[in-house]
Design a protein around this motif. Structure first.
Motif, PDB file in Angstrom:
ATOM      1  N   ALA A   1      -7.267   3.938  11.978  1.00 19.33           N
ATOM      2  CA  ALA A   1      -6.302   4.189  10.899  1.00 19.33           C
ATOM      3  C   ALA A   1      -5.595   2.890  10.561  1.00 19.33           C
ATOM      4  CB  ALA A   1      -5.289   5.253  11.315  1.00 19.33           C
ATOM      5  N   ARG A   2      -5.181   2.769   9.303  1.00 23.08           N
ATOM      6  CA  ARG A   2      -4.501   1.563   8.854  1.00 23.08           C
ATOM      7  C   ARG A   2      -3.533   1.905   7.739  1.00 23.08           C
ATOM      8  NH1 ARG A   2      -5.027  -2.628   5.068  1.00 23.08           N
ATOM      9  NH2 ARG A   2      -4.412  -4.677   5.874  1.00 23.08           N
ATOM     10  N   VAL A   3      -2.345   1.312   7.813  1.00 18.80           N
ATOM     11  CA  VAL A   3      -1.312   1.497   6.790  1.00 18.80           C
ATOM     12  C   VAL A   3      -0.874   0.116   6.331  1.00 18.80           C
ATOM     13  CG1 VAL A   3       0.971   2.404   6.259  1.00 18.80           C
ATOM     14  CG2 VAL A   3      -0.541   3.672   7.784  1.00 18.80           C
ATOM     15  N   ALA A   4      -0.791  -0.086   5.017  1.00 18.98           N
ATOM     16  CA  ALA A   4      -0.356  -1.362   4.463  1.00 18.98           C
ATOM     17  C   ALA A   4       0.726  -1.110   3.429  1.00 18.98           C
ATOM     18  CB  ALA A   4      -1.530  -2.098   3.828  1.00 18.98           C
ATOM     19  N   LEU A   5       1.845  -1.775   3.590  1.00 18.31           N
ATOM     20  CA  LEU A   5       2.973  -1.653   2.673  1.00 18.31           C
ATOM     21  C   LEU A   5       3.255  -3.032   2.101  1.00 18.31           C
ATOM     22  CD1 LEU A   5       5.268   0.061   1.458  1.00 18.31           C
ATOM     23  CD2 LEU A   5       6.655  -0.536   3.464  1.00 18.31           C
ATOM     24  N   GLY A   6       3.167  -3.175   0.777  1.00 17.33           N
ATOM     25  CA  GLY A   6       3.298  -4.488   0.176  1.00 17.33           C
ATOM     26  C   GLY A   6       4.273  -4.568  -0.963  1.00 17.33           C
ATOM     27  N   PRO A   7       5.556  -4.424  -0.715  1.00 11.18           N
ATOM     28  CA  PRO A   7       6.528  -4.586  -1.799  1.00 11.18           C
ATOM     29  C   PRO A   7       6.693  -6.055  -2.179  1.00 11.18           C
ATOM     30  CG  PRO A   7       7.666  -4.232   0.281  1.00 11.18           C
ATOM     31  CD  PRO A   7       6.204  -4.088   0.561  1.00 11.18           C
ATOM     32  N   ASN A   8       6.687  -6.336  -3.464  1.00 17.59           N
ATOM     33  CA  ASN A   8       6.857  -7.691  -3.975  1.00 17.59           C
ATOM     34  C   ASN A   8       5.834  -8.635  -3.341  1.00 17.59           C
ATOM     35  OD1 ASN A   8       9.048  -6.832  -5.567  1.00 17.59           O
ATOM     36  ND2 ASN A   8      10.440  -7.082  -3.831  1.00 17.59           N
ATOM     37  N   ARG A   9       6.283  -9.710  -2.698  1.00 17.93           N
ATOM     38  CA  ARG A   9       5.376 -10.683  -2.115  1.00 17.93           C
ATOM     39  C   ARG A   9       5.211 -10.509  -0.616  1.00 17.93           C
ATOM     40  NH1 ARG A   9       6.875 -16.406  -5.135  1.00 17.93           N
ATOM     41  NH2 ARG A   9       6.497 -15.697  -7.276  1.00 17.93           N
ATOM     42  N   LEU A  10       5.705  -9.424  -0.077  1.00 16.83           N
ATOM     43  CA  LEU A  10       5.628  -9.167   1.360  1.00 16.83           C
ATOM     44  C   LEU A  10       4.637  -8.036   1.621  1.00 16.83           C
ATOM     45  CD1 LEU A  10       6.856  -9.843   4.163  1.00 16.83           C
ATOM     46  CD2 LEU A  10       8.490  -7.989   3.739  1.00 16.83           C
ATOM     47  N   ARG A  11       3.774  -8.226   2.610  1.00 16.56           N
ATOM     48  CA  ARG A  11       2.799  -7.205   2.951  1.00 16.56           C
ATOM     49  C   ARG A  11       2.851  -6.957   4.455  1.00 16.56           C
ATOM     50  NH1 ARG A  11      -1.595  -5.066   0.360  1.00 16.56           N
ATOM     51  NH2 ARG A  11      -3.306  -4.284   1.642  1.00 16.56           N
ATOM     52  N   ILE A  12       3.106  -5.708   4.825  1.00 18.38           N
ATOM     53  CA  ILE A  12       3.211  -5.309   6.222  1.00 18.38           C
ATOM     54  C   ILE A  12       2.083  -4.331   6.527  1.00 18.38           C
ATOM     55  CG2 ILE A  12       4.687  -4.274   7.986  1.00 18.38           C
ATOM     56  CD1 ILE A  12       7.082  -4.954   6.206  1.00 18.38           C
ATOM     57  N   THR A  13       1.399  -4.530   7.645  1.00 16.70           N
ATOM     58  CA  THR A  13       0.288  -3.666   8.010  1.00 16.70           C
ATOM     59  C   THR A  13       0.474  -3.123   9.425  1.00 16.70           C
ATOM     60  OG1 THR A  13      -1.001  -5.532   8.862  1.00 16.70           O
ATOM     61  CG2 THR A  13      -1.310  -4.945   6.548  1.00 16.70           C
ATOM     62  N   GLY A  14      -0.084  -1.950   9.654  1.00 15.21           N
ATOM     63  CA  GLY A  14      -0.137  -1.343  10.969  1.00 15.21           C
ATOM     64  C   GLY A  14      -1.522  -0.759  11.194  1.00 15.21           C
TER      65      GLY A  14
END
Length: 570
Positions: free
Chosen positions: A428-441
């Motif tokens: 499983a993978r989750v990616a959150l990318g608001p504006n110029r920031l991208r966070i993944t789990g």
């Protein structure tokens, strides 16, 4: 000499460049390298191996090249081999995709190459070269031998695409190496010309003294060998291309005990929807049996949304019972804009042993924000059978949120020797990318390594950001080997700073540790790179890595790699 390599790494935030060639995630990178010709067809080594199998783009002097016709690409070894020798006056640009979590940097000794043109005109050139290697491969630090290679060469290019390259090199003794000077020489002569409007002839002759045992083999020098190569390339019509090649290789000390190969190939493209390729090859070795191989492949598009592929290959060696034959059929059908079906079947035979496989898949994409893939593959051989069922999907529930998951079930019957072959894989993978920031789990249980599931449970977090000219990426992973009841972890950091349109600095750090609860051991890898160009007259690239082993149970000697590339046009 070893081709000069200019590297350029682009972070995965440029998703539009990746297209459909590889999944977009934090570890995906686009690599662009410039290879300087050395008068041979290669193979030319790239900076990474185990890279993405598709999506590469190759150009020679800005002219696009076709895979399978103009060059061959080996993603596992990380090499490119051209159909014709790449002259010393030509450059090849190779752009490919790799995943930093699965790809491996090609480890080289500490090598400093340099080539300088003494004189150059429109048709000829005279140059000298030097290649120095600091030996770092010995487990006992300081016991290895360094190597220095000096060379002089000339190149000529005339009408009718004619070219000729001659090189002589000499490796003087360095350090404890006391080989005689007469035994430390070698030469290379290669060239080619158009024999007609659609025919090109090429040749290569090379001999390297058998005493040159301490030269870096990735410099293109075949230590202790002699080589003869003859090539014929033809394009008798717009729909047909053909080639015929003969090579002979032997040990310089025993030229009569060598090997030879004859290879013929033909490609037919009657139209843009049909392509047929055939290959014939014969290999012979002194005192050994002769082997023959042949293959034919068909790629057809009978309709706009339908593609059919078929290939057959056979290999037989005189006097043996281990002949092999393989046959594969595949089809892909676009039922609609949102539904696509694939199916494949194949059979391979080695001697009296037969393996057969069948598979089918379904891709369902009702919208640009949702994709679902399912598939089933069955394989059967003399020892048993296996059924692998998989399902994975990706959804975009919000503008800056991406969620993906997958499951693969394995059912083995009879003859199962490795219990890991029966493990199911969940990811499983989750990616959150608001504006110029991208966070993944990420999460994975029994993740695959080389196609084999491992008895591990892995979790990870990552972060990427672009702040003007500054690019940052990093992540932390931890894993549990639940069969051995041990823990491991990893840290990765990457930095890219573009000082100007022509200057860029990169840096990185990666740590991998196992058994961290009782006996931590592993490695720390530091990397740094610098690139600078001034128009099309001057190019400079310098990069290096240092690997530091951690833990009492491993060799604590550091390992270094370094590359310096200098390109000039007069």
């Amino acid at each position: 000499m070893r081709p000069f390599v200019f590297r350029a790494t682009i972070f995965a935030g440029a998703a539009a460049l990746l297209g459909a060639a590889a999944p977009i995630h934090a570890a995906t990178r686009i690599q662009k390298e410039i290879l300087m010709g050395n008068g041979t067809a290669g193979p030319y080594a790239l900076s990474w191996k185990n890279i993405v199998r598709t999506g590469e783009a190759v150009k020679i002097n800005t002219l696009p090249q076709m895979r399978g016709l103009d060059y061959t690409f080996d993603p596992d070894a990380g090499t490119v081999t051209f159909a014709s020798p790449l002259s010393a006056r030509s450059t090849a640009t190779v752009e490919y995709i790799y995943d930093s979590e699965t790809a491996q940097m090609v480890r080289r000794d500490f090598i400093m190459p340099l080539q300088v043109n003494l004189a150059q005109s429109e048709t000829s050139s005279l140059f000298v070269s030097a290649l120095y290697r600091k030996n770092t491969t010995d487990t006992n630090v300081g016991s290895g031998q360094d190597a220095l290679t000096l060379g002089v060469g000339t190149g000529w290019q005339g009408a009718r695409n004619s070219q000729l390259t001659a090189r002589f090199f000499f490796a003087p003794s360095v350090g404890e190496d006391a080989s005689s000077g007469a035994d430390r020489t070698g030469w290379l002569l290669s060239g080619g010309t158009d024999a007609g409007r659609s025919t090109h002839l090429s040749f290569e002759m090379r001999r390297d003294s058998s005493s040159l045992t301490n030269l870096p083999t990735d410099a293109g020098l075949q230590v202790g060998s002699q080589h003869l190569g003859l090539g014929l390339q033809m394009a008798p019509s717009r729909i047909m291309t053909a080639s015929l090649n003969y090579t002979q290789d032997a040990n310089a000390a025993a030229p009569n005990a060598g090997t030879s190969q004859i290879a013929a190939a033909m490609t037919l493209t009657p139209n843009q929807n049909l392509k047929i390729q055939t290959n014939l090859q014969e290999n012979a070795a002194h005192g050994a049996a002769v082997s023959h191989s042949a293959s034919v492949a068909v790629d057809a598009k009978p309709a706009g949304s339908t593609q059919v592929t078929a290939n057959y290959a056979t290999n037989d060696t005189a006097g043996t019972a281990a002949d092999t034959q393989t046959m594969n059929l595949g089809a892909a059908v676009g039922v609609s804009k949102s539904i696509a079906l694939t199916t494949n079947a194949g059979q391979s035979r080695t001697g009296s042993s037969v393996t057969s496989q069948q598979g089918a898949g379904l891709r369902f994409a009702p919208s640009s924000k949702m994709t679902l893939n399912t598939g089933v593959n069955m394989q059967k051989n003399d020892s048993g059978s296996a059924v692998v069922t998989s399902v994975d999907g990706t959804i975009l529930p919000a503008r800056d949120l991406t969620v993906s998951a997958g499951f693969k079930s394995r059912d083995m019957t009879q003859g199962v020797e490795n219990p890991q072959n029966t493990l199911d894989t969940t990811s499983a993978r989750v990616a959150l990318g608001p504006n110029r920031l991208r966070i993944t789990g990420t999460y994975a249980r029994n993740a695959e390594d080389g196609g084999t599931p491992q008895q591990t449970e892995q979790r990870g977090v990552g972060l990427e950001t672009n702040l003007g000219a500054l690019s940052l990426a990093g992540g932390y992973d931890w894993r549990q080997y639940y069969a051995a009841q041990t823990l491991g972890c990893g840290v990765r950091l990457a930095l890219g700073l573009r000082l100007s349109s022509s200057t860029q600095i990169t840096g990185g750090y990666r740590q991998n540790l196992d058994d961290i609860s009782t006996n931590p051991h592993g490695s720390n890898v530091y990397s740094v790179g610098f690139k600078h160009s001034v128009g099309d007259r001057f190019q400079l690239a310098v990069d290096g890595t240092m690997q530091q082993n951690v833990g009492a149970a491993v060799n604590n000697a550091n390992a270094y790699t370094a590359n310096a590339s200098l390109g000039m046009k007069f």
